[in-house]
Design a protein around this motif. Structure first.
Motif, PDB file in Angstrom:
ATOM      1  N   GLY A  36       0.789  -1.222   0.000  1.00 26.32           N
ATOM      2  CA  GLY A  36       0.000   0.000   0.000  1.00 26.32           C
ATOM      3  C   GLY A  36       0.815   1.263   0.000  1.00 26.32           C
ATOM      4  N   GLY A  37       2.110   1.197  -0.236  1.00 27.31           N
ATOM      5  CA  GLY A  37       2.922   2.391  -0.266  1.00 27.31           C
ATOM      6  C   GLY A  37       2.530   3.345  -1.372  1.00 27.31           C
ATOM      7  N   ASP A  38       1.828   2.872  -2.380  1.00 28.21           N
ATOM      8  CA  ASP A  38       1.447   3.697  -3.516  1.00 28.21           C
ATOM      9  C   ASP A  38      -0.006   4.156  -3.448  1.00 28.21           C
ATOM     10  N   GLY A  39      -0.716   3.791  -2.408  1.00 30.78           N
ATOM     11  CA  GLY A  39      -2.088   4.246  -2.262  1.00 30.78           C
ATOM     12  C   GLY A  39      -3.138   3.319  -2.829  1.00 30.78           C
ATOM     13  N   VAL A  40      -2.760   2.236  -3.499  1.00 31.23           N
ATOM     14  CA  VAL A  40      -3.743   1.320  -4.069  1.00 31.23           C
ATOM     15  C   VAL A  40      -4.133   0.247  -3.056  1.00 31.23           C
ATOM     16  N   GLY A  41      -3.221  -0.183  -2.204  1.00 32.55           N
ATOM     17  CA  GLY A  41      -3.544  -1.160  -1.171  1.00 32.55           C
ATOM     18  C   GLY A  41      -3.244  -2.581  -1.590  1.00 32.55           C
ATOM     19  N   ALA A  42      -4.049  -3.526  -1.085  1.00 37.10           N
ATOM     20  CA  ALA A  42      -3.835  -4.947  -1.367  1.00 37.10           C
ATOM     21  C   ALA A  42      -4.045  -5.239  -2.846  1.00 37.10           C
ATOM     22  N   GLU A  43      -3.307  -6.238  -3.335  1.00 34.71           N
ATOM     23  CA  GLU A  43      -3.368  -6.625  -4.743  1.00 34.71           C
ATOM     24  C   GLU A  43      -3.587  -8.125  -4.852  1.00 34.71           C
ATOM     25  N   ILE A  44      -4.341  -8.540  -5.858  1.00 36.05           N
ATOM     26  CA  ILE A  44      -4.443  -9.954  -6.187  1.00 36.05           C
ATOM     27  C   ILE A  44      -3.171 -10.301  -6.954  1.00 36.05           C
ATOM     28  N   SER A  45      -2.517 -11.393  -6.563  1.00 36.65           N
ATOM     29  CA  SER A  45      -1.213 -11.732  -7.114  1.00 36.65           C
ATOM     30  C   SER A  45      -1.223 -13.135  -7.720  1.00 36.65           C
ATOM     31  N   TYR A  46      -0.641 -13.254  -8.911  1.00 35.82           N
ATOM     32  CA  TYR A  46      -0.517 -14.543  -9.592  1.00 35.82           C
ATOM     33  C   TYR A  46       0.928 -14.721 -10.038  1.00 35.82           C
ATOM     34  N   ASP A  60       0.266  -8.627 -10.731  1.00 30.63           N
ATOM     35  CA  ASP A  60      -0.469  -8.122  -9.578  1.00 30.63           C
ATOM     36  C   ASP A  60      -1.503  -7.107 -10.038  1.00 30.63           C
ATOM     37  N   LEU A  61      -2.720  -7.219  -9.519  1.00 29.99           N
ATOM     38  CA  LEU A  61      -3.793  -6.295  -9.846  1.00 29.99           C
ATOM     39  C   LEU A  61      -4.366  -5.736  -8.551  1.00 29.99           C
ATOM     40  N   GLY A  62      -4.329  -4.413  -8.438  1.00 24.69           N
ATOM     41  CA  GLY A  62      -4.894  -3.748  -7.271  1.00 24.69           C
ATOM     42  C   GLY A  62      -5.886  -2.690  -7.692  1.00 24.69           C
ATOM     43  N   ASP A  68     -12.185   9.989  -2.374  1.00 28.37           N
ATOM     44  CA  ASP A  68     -11.206  10.887  -3.005  1.00 28.37           C
ATOM     45  C   ASP A  68     -10.884  10.496  -4.439  1.00 28.37           C
ATOM     46  N   TYR A  69     -10.790   9.202  -4.691  1.00 28.31           N
ATOM     47  CA  TYR A  69     -10.416   8.757  -6.039  1.00 28.31           C
ATOM     48  C   TYR A  69     -10.728   7.276  -6.215  1.00 28.31           C
ATOM     49  N   ASP A  70     -10.818   6.873  -7.467  1.00 27.95           N
ATOM     50  CA  ASP A  70     -10.894   5.474  -7.865  1.00 27.95           C
ATOM     51  C   ASP A  70      -9.608   5.189  -8.623  1.00 27.95           C
ATOM     52  N   ALA A  71      -9.013   4.024  -8.405  1.00 27.15           N
ATOM     53  CA  ALA A  71      -7.751   3.722  -9.081  1.00 27.15           C
ATOM     54  C   ALA A  71      -7.630   2.222  -9.309  1.00 27.15           C
ATOM     55  N   PHE A  72      -6.910   1.865 -10.364  1.00 25.92           N
ATOM     56  CA  PHE A  72      -6.502   0.483 -10.574  1.00 25.92           C
ATOM     57  C   PHE A  72      -5.021   0.488 -10.907  1.00 25.92           C
ATOM     58  N   LYS A  73      -4.372  -0.625 -10.643  1.00 30.44           N
ATOM     59  CA  LYS A  73      -2.940  -0.743 -10.904  1.00 30.44           C
ATOM     60  C   LYS A  73      -2.644  -2.177 -11.333  1.00 30.44           C
TER      61      LYS A  73
END
Length: 166
Positions: A36-46, A60-62, A68-73
């Protein structure tokens, strides 16, 4: 001279023994990477093993949805894995990703956009006798191609990963 030859044979033999005893990584692993250092938080990881050299691909998809905002990574990394001993491995990797942000803070500053970043990865993991893999890693990310100076900067991310292996 005899001692030098014996020492060389011992070192070469120990190297081949360690390689023969080295644990291989699983073909697939899926789980969650809690960062979560980038503000997205937990990620699904494969993770998917590539070839027979203990190399793998990690995806990884978070996403985040708040007031405040919607984001994907989405992040993709190529990783090299080395056995320390038994179930302990360490790994390093490099890759890239994409970040999409849709937000309005209400102060006239708009963060909307899609941004690219480069990422590195270094970590340690433990492979249990059951199909469980736990990892701790550090992922520095370098954003670019953004009008927003905050998204163009270095972003460190430390995370705990828990994955099921199959």
């Amino acid at each position: 001279m005899k001692k030098l030859v014996l020492l060389a044979v011992f070192v070469i033999g120990a190297t081949f023994y360690n390689q023969a005893e080295a644990q291989t990584i699983s073909d697939n692993a899926i789980g969650v990477r809690f960062g979560g250092g980038d503000g997205v938080g937990a990620e699904i990881s494969y993770q998917r093993a590539l070839g027979t050299n203990n190399n793998r691909l990690e995806l990884d998809l978070g996403w985040r949805d708040n007031s405040d905002y919607d984001a994907f990574k989405l992040t993709g990394l190529y990783q090299w894995v080395w056995n320390i001993e038994g179930g302990f491995n360490w790994y390093a990797g490099a890759g890239a990703g994409i970040l999409g942000v849709d937000g309005q803070r209400g102060d006239g500053f708009d963060d909307d956009g899609t941004y690219l970043f480069l990422a590195g990865d270094i970590g340690i993991e433990y492979n249990f006798d059951i199909p469980l893999l736990i990892s701790l890693d550090f992922r520095p990310e370098f954003g670019f191609f953004s009008d927003n100076d905050v998204l163009n900067e270095f972003s460190p991310d430390i995370a705990l990963g828990v994955r099921y292996q199959f």
